[in-house]
Design a protein around this motif. Structure first.
Motif, PDB file in Angstrom:
ATOM      1  N   ALA A 309       0.871  -1.175   0.000  1.00 12.81           N
ATOM      2  CA  ALA A 309       0.000   0.000   0.000  1.00 12.81           C
ATOM      3  C   ALA A 309       0.902   1.216   0.000  1.00 12.81           C
ATOM      4  O   ALA A 309       2.054   1.131   0.428  1.00 12.81           O
ATOM      5  CB  ALA A 309      -0.913   0.004   1.232  1.00 12.81           C
ATOM      6  N   PRO A 310       0.383   2.361  -0.465  1.00 10.08           N
ATOM      7  CA  PRO A 310       1.237   3.541  -0.451  1.00 10.08           C
ATOM      8  C   PRO A 310       1.677   3.873   0.970  1.00 10.08           C
ATOM      9  O   PRO A 310       0.878   3.822   1.901  1.00 10.08           O
ATOM     10  CB  PRO A 310       0.343   4.646  -1.031  1.00 10.08           C
ATOM     11  CG  PRO A 310      -1.022   4.090  -1.122  1.00 10.08           C
ATOM     12  CD  PRO A 310      -0.942   2.626  -1.009  1.00 10.08           C
ATOM     13  N   GLY A 311       2.927   4.160   1.148  1.00  4.81           N
ATOM     14  CA  GLY A 311       3.406   4.529   2.469  1.00  4.81           C
ATOM     15  C   GLY A 311       3.715   3.337   3.355  1.00  4.81           C
ATOM     16  O   GLY A 311       4.195   3.502   4.473  1.00  4.81           O
ATOM     17  N   SER A 312       3.442   2.147   2.885  1.00  6.63           N
ATOM     18  CA  SER A 312       3.718   0.975   3.707  1.00  6.63           C
ATOM     19  C   SER A 312       5.197   0.617   3.619  1.00  6.63           C
ATOM     20  O   SER A 312       5.889   0.989   2.679  1.00  6.63           O
ATOM     21  CB  SER A 312       2.881  -0.198   3.218  1.00  6.63           C
ATOM     22  OG  SER A 312       3.290  -1.383   3.865  1.00  6.63           O
ATOM     23  N   SER A 313       5.681  -0.087   4.626  1.00 10.39           N
ATOM     24  CA  SER A 313       7.060  -0.560   4.510  1.00 10.39           C
ATOM     25  C   SER A 313       7.083  -2.045   4.185  1.00 10.39           C
ATOM     26  O   SER A 313       8.124  -2.674   4.237  1.00 10.39           O
ATOM     27  CB  SER A 313       7.830  -0.254   5.790  1.00 10.39           C
ATOM     28  OG  SER A 313       7.154  -0.808   6.885  1.00 10.39           O
TER      29      SER A 313
END
Lengths: 477, 490
Positions: A309-313
């Motif tokens: 997901a966007p921003g996930s690590s």
């Protein structure tokens, strides 16, 4: 360019010009004080010149300020205070100058000077608050005290998603200009009520609709766009912070949803925020992170990798590229995945040459949520090693040798909610056991029944006689 | 910006991103990487990696990983397949009321007709169980009906175009005039491929049995996007991709050496001209080299078991049929291809609709249902968006002769039906309603741009933010429109 544009430029000189009356009024007062003590210095002509200069620049400052107040998106009580204090100051200085320039000025003209000084300080103060934000001067002292929370926060788990993830971003990047005192563009972002009240241009957050939420649109504009917020040069929110705001809006922009009731995976968002806002490379982080070289190695081997997901690590890793070649064996997969075991959340090994040996590596992927082993040579024994995958939600074993011996293995995954078992050796009894032991587990073995016909229309009978129309039938060109 | 200035800036930007970085990937990579690499990497190594890493555009967490889009060229009749209007039977041959048509434009093919006689469908409908109170479907689609609980029917589609060429162009590119990138190209541009050995956008065509219209290759063209994002057409003949095989006497090693030399020459050309199409050419040559291995494996059905082949129907072994292409679509989906587009020609039934639609449905019904079932049992339906759509609908009034068992229907843009299924779509529902004559939408209209926006959303892309600057302005698939159809989202 219109005359209004030229005026706007003039207005924007206000922050520069305002320093002149401050200095000059203070200078006049100083000279006057010296003149009182040392009359022999004959400072009066100098005082007169300076006082007229002060009156002139005060008038110009007030004028430019008035234009700026109308043009820029300022608003609120602070602005009004600043406006009228500044105007009064200009007026007082002007009257004082007239009185002082009479042949024999009455002594009370000094009262005018004192009054001007008395107006100068608050006018300047509120002007400063307008640009720097409320409490700017005393901020160094205030920040050392613990901040009183604005809402009751009993336990972390009961904080609202807004308080936990969105508010820190707004506080850090927006609220300096958009607060109750200084409502730039009529917008305040201090709490739920003010956010939903919107700005003078309408609402800024549309629940569930990121595309129509002005707040996000402004954040997402290129930095050099005039409409971009926060303005160029101010602290900008990070990508993760913007993504969190978007997720929150998508989820309905609720101010009451708590971290436990919200459908948003706050647990996934918050660490991102913390990392994004306090990124200090020196400190070792306990959070898993991928090394760029490891990702490049994946891509060089034609293995697909993306963020879940966007921003996930966390990563989605798909071996579809090399899967059908001879390359993708246990050693190949292990070499690429070993450094990433903590960050892989979604792994597809479908169709590759992996065997149980790879599952030993997979067993260490404690953050794994989705595992696709479709059409591989894995066996019940190998699956048995995966017991430690506490977060595994979806497991695809289609076209493997999985048998009833793995039923208990599957039931041992605490978070498992979907299992695909078509074309395996799992028998109907095995499926039955799975489905009864955990009804919440969706087991798809390709045995879903077809949609049944509920009503069948009787044969269509048209109770009308033939009608022949003789019409031209043009064919399309 | 001044074009010359922009060109000069491009030069510096390209230099900056270096030889291995793509402009798009590099720009996006930086932001995406900031979050993933976190504190583990210094700013320096992050920048270096960002130049090389190619990560997909992500605005939202994706629900679906790929799209299978079955385009029914010619526009199937919603009245005979999905939009059940039993009351029309009593109105056989009555004139279409003016209150319904409201003077709206017709095509030149029927605007000269003296009458517009209502032609009810001559096919029986049945109500099939889904996740609501059932869905009425025509007897022409018994297999499709058997997967009704996995499908989401939209009966309130509308389009702007009234003829095939602009209609298909609009549905594929979001604009009636030619020249814009197709849906598949946008997805390829935004998400790239999850299998570097196959193109990210694949197109297959099946010939129809009814009246067929021309299919232009620009329907899957990349417009102004880099041309490596155009759809790669798989052919039905012995060579699925033309000129892929090495000529007699050329070994794979020779091919490799030749490609290395040509790439070097092309890189020199790129350094001199800075034309991004040179890069696209290099990428395509490399892709073709890899496809020499991956495509034969893809099109060889010998690893499919008999039961699976039987499920797709008797025509599955005949290359180019809709059945064979549906099975290929599943194989492509398994291999991680992003956008798989099937064209089925022959739905343009101006005359003899009953016969033509029977033949058409016989060709598509079993394979498309098999595709849904096959994807589902393999665990792929959850992550694959399946779209079945024509470019517009057909009229309730008959074009030409109307008899009890024969009629024709003209083009009708004001309402039509389609279905979507899979990743992130609510299964087993119907959405939108038309009036009693299936002429106008009366509830929940869905525009083509809305559908595009919704599908992009499920792929993790905000349709307003995936843009490409061309000739001085930012373009996007949905132009200036597109609203999410949230009620159909799971």
């Amino acid at each position: 360019m219109t005359i209004l544009d030229a005026l706007a430029v003039f207005g924007r000189l206000h922050p520069l010009l305002l320093h002149l009356p401050i200095g000059l009024v203070a200078g006049v007062a100083l000279l006057e004080a010296v003149a009182l003590v040392r009359p022999r210095l004959a400072l009066r002509p100098a005082v007169s010149i300076l006082l007229w200069c002060a009156a002139l620049v005060a008038a110009i400052s007030a004028g430019t300020g008035w234009i700026l107040a109308g043009e820029a998106s300022y608003g609120g009580d602070t602005l009004e205070l600043h406006r009228w204090l500044g105007l009064s100051l200009a007026g007082v200085v002007f009257v004082t100058a007239i009185v002082q320039s009479r042949a024999k000025p009455p002594a009370f003209y000094r009262v005018g000077l004192v009054l001007a000084l008395a107006l100068l300080i608050p006018a300047g103060h509120f002007g400063g608050e307008l640009t720097r934000g409320p409490g700017f001067v005393l901020e160094p002292l205030a920040s050392k005290r613990p901040r009183t929370p604005t809402a009751m926060v009993a336990m972390d788990i009961q904080r609202t998603v807004f308080e936990a993830t969105i508010r820190p971003t707004l506080d850090a990047t927006c609220v300096a200009c958009h607060n109750e005192q200084k409502r730039k563009a009529g917008l305040s972002l201090v709490d739920g009520e003010s956010i939903m009240a919107g700005s003078e241009n309408g609402e800024v957050v549309v629940a569930g609709d990121v595309a129509n939420s002005e707040l996000v649109r402004r954040l997402r504009l290129p930095l050099d766009d005039d409409d971009h917020m926060p303005p160029e040069g101010k602290r900008q929110p990070s990508e993760a912070e913007i993504a969190a705001i978007e997720t929150w809006i998508m989820d309905g922009a609720s101010f009451s949803a708590t971290t436990s009731t919200s459908t948003v995976d706050v647990a996934a968002l918050v660490p991102q925020l913390r990392k994004a806002t306090t990124r200090t490379p020196a400190q070792p982080s306990s959070e898993p992170a991928a090394r760029p070289d490891d990702l490049l190695a994946l891509q060089a081997a034609f293995v697909h990798v993306e963020l879940v997901a966007p921003g996930s690590s966390y990563l989605l890793v798909d071996f579809a590229g090399p899967a059908n070649s001879q390359l993708a064996d246990d050693a190949f997969v292990a070499r690429l995945l070993q450094p990433l075991v903590l960050v892989v959340q979604d792994l597809s090994l479908a169709g590759s040459g992996v065997t149980d040996a790879t599952l030993e590596v997979v067993a260490t992927m404690t953050n794994l949520r989705r595992l696709d082993l479709r059409a591989t040579a894995v066996t019940d024994a190998g699956l048995g090693k995966l017991g430690g995958l506490a977060k595994l939600e979806e497991l695809n074993l289609v076209r493997t040798a999985t048998s009833d011996a793995s039923v208990d293995t599957l039931l041992a995954f605490p978070a498992l909610c979907r299992a695909f078992l078509w074309s395996t050796a799992v028998t109907t009894q095995g499926l039955e056991r799975l489905r009864t032991a955990r009804p919440a587990l969706l087991v798809d073995a390709g045995d879903t029944a077809d949609s049944a016909a509920l009503d069948i229309e009787p044969p269509v009978e048209l109770a009308v006689s033939y009608t022949h129309l003789t019409l031209p039938t043009n064919r399309e060109v | 910006m001044d074009p010359l200035e922009e060109h000069l800036l491009n030069i510096t930007r390209r230099r900056f991103f270096g030889v291995t970085g793509r402009t798009l990937a590099a720009g996006l990579g930086t932001t995406a990487l900031a979050s993933i690499l976190g504190s583990a990497a210094s700013a320096e190594t992050q920048d270096a990696a960002a130049q090389k890493l190619m990560l997909p555009v992500q605005h939202l967490a994706p629900k679906a990983k790929r799209v299978i889009y079955m385009h029914m060229e010619g526009a199937p009749s919603q009245l005979d397949l999905y939009d059940y209007k039993p009351e029309l039977r009593a109105r056989f041959n009555e004139d279409l009321p003016d209150s319904i048509r409201q003077g709206q434009r017709l095509t030149g093919m029927t605007s000269g007709q003296a009458r517009f006689p209502v032609a009810p469908s001559m096919f029986r409908f049945s109500r099939y169980a889904n996740n609501e109170d059932g869905v009425w479907l025509s007897e022409l689609l018994p297999h499709t009906a058997s997967v009704a609980k996995d499908l989401c029917f939209i009966r309130s589609m509308r389009t702007e175009a009234i003829n095939h060429e602009p209609g298909i162009t609009f549905f594929q590119t979001g604009q009636q005039q030619p020249g814009r990138p197709s849906f598949g190209s946008w997805v390829s541009y935004g998400l790239g491929s999850s299998n570097a050995n196959l193109p990210s956008f694949v197109v297959m065509i099946s010939q129809g049995f009814g009246n067929m219209q021309a299919l232009s290759a620009r329907f899957w063209g990349s417009g102004f996007l880099p041309s490596e994002h155009q759809g790669c057409k798989l052919r039905a003949g012995s060579d699925a991709v033309l000129f892929l095989r090495d000529p007699e006497g050329v070994s794979r090693d020779d091919r490799r050496r030749m490609l290395d030399v040509v790439s070097k020459l092309n890189e020199d050309e790129f350094d001199a001209s800075l034309d991004p199409e040179v890069r696209a050419r290099i990428a395509q040559a490399e892709m073709a080299y890899r496809m020499q291995m991956s495509v034969p494996d893809l099109t060889d059905f010998s690893d499919e078991d008999e039961a699976t082949l039987a499920m797709y129907g008797p025509e599955v072994k005949k290359p180019g049929t809709f059945a064979a292409n549906c099975l290929l679509a599943r194989r492509l989906a398994e291999r991680g291809v992003r956008f798989i587009q099937l064209y089925m020609r022959g739905w343009d039934a101006h005359n003899n609709l009953p016969k033509e639609i029977r033949d058409q449905c016989r060709a598509v019904d079993q394979p498309q249902a098999a595709l849904i079932k096959d994807l589902k049992r393999r665990g792929l339906l959850d992550e694959t968006l399946v779209l079945w759509a024509g470019e517009f609908g057909r009229t309730v009034y008959s074009q030409g002769t109307l008899t009890k068992d024969n009629y024709g229907r003209d083009h009708h843009p004001r309402c039509f039906s389609l279905w979507v299924a899979g990743g992130g779509i609510k299964p087993g529902i119907s959405y939108g309603k038309t009036d009693d004559f299936s002429y106008n939408v009366v509830e929940n209209p869905v525009e083509v741009h809305d559908l595009h926006a919704t599908l992009m959303h499920l792929l993790g892309i905000d349709h307003e933010r995936l843009t490409f600057r061309h000739q001085g302005r930012d373009f996007r698939l949905t132009d200036v429109s597109g609203k999410l159809v949230t009620p159909i989202l799971a």
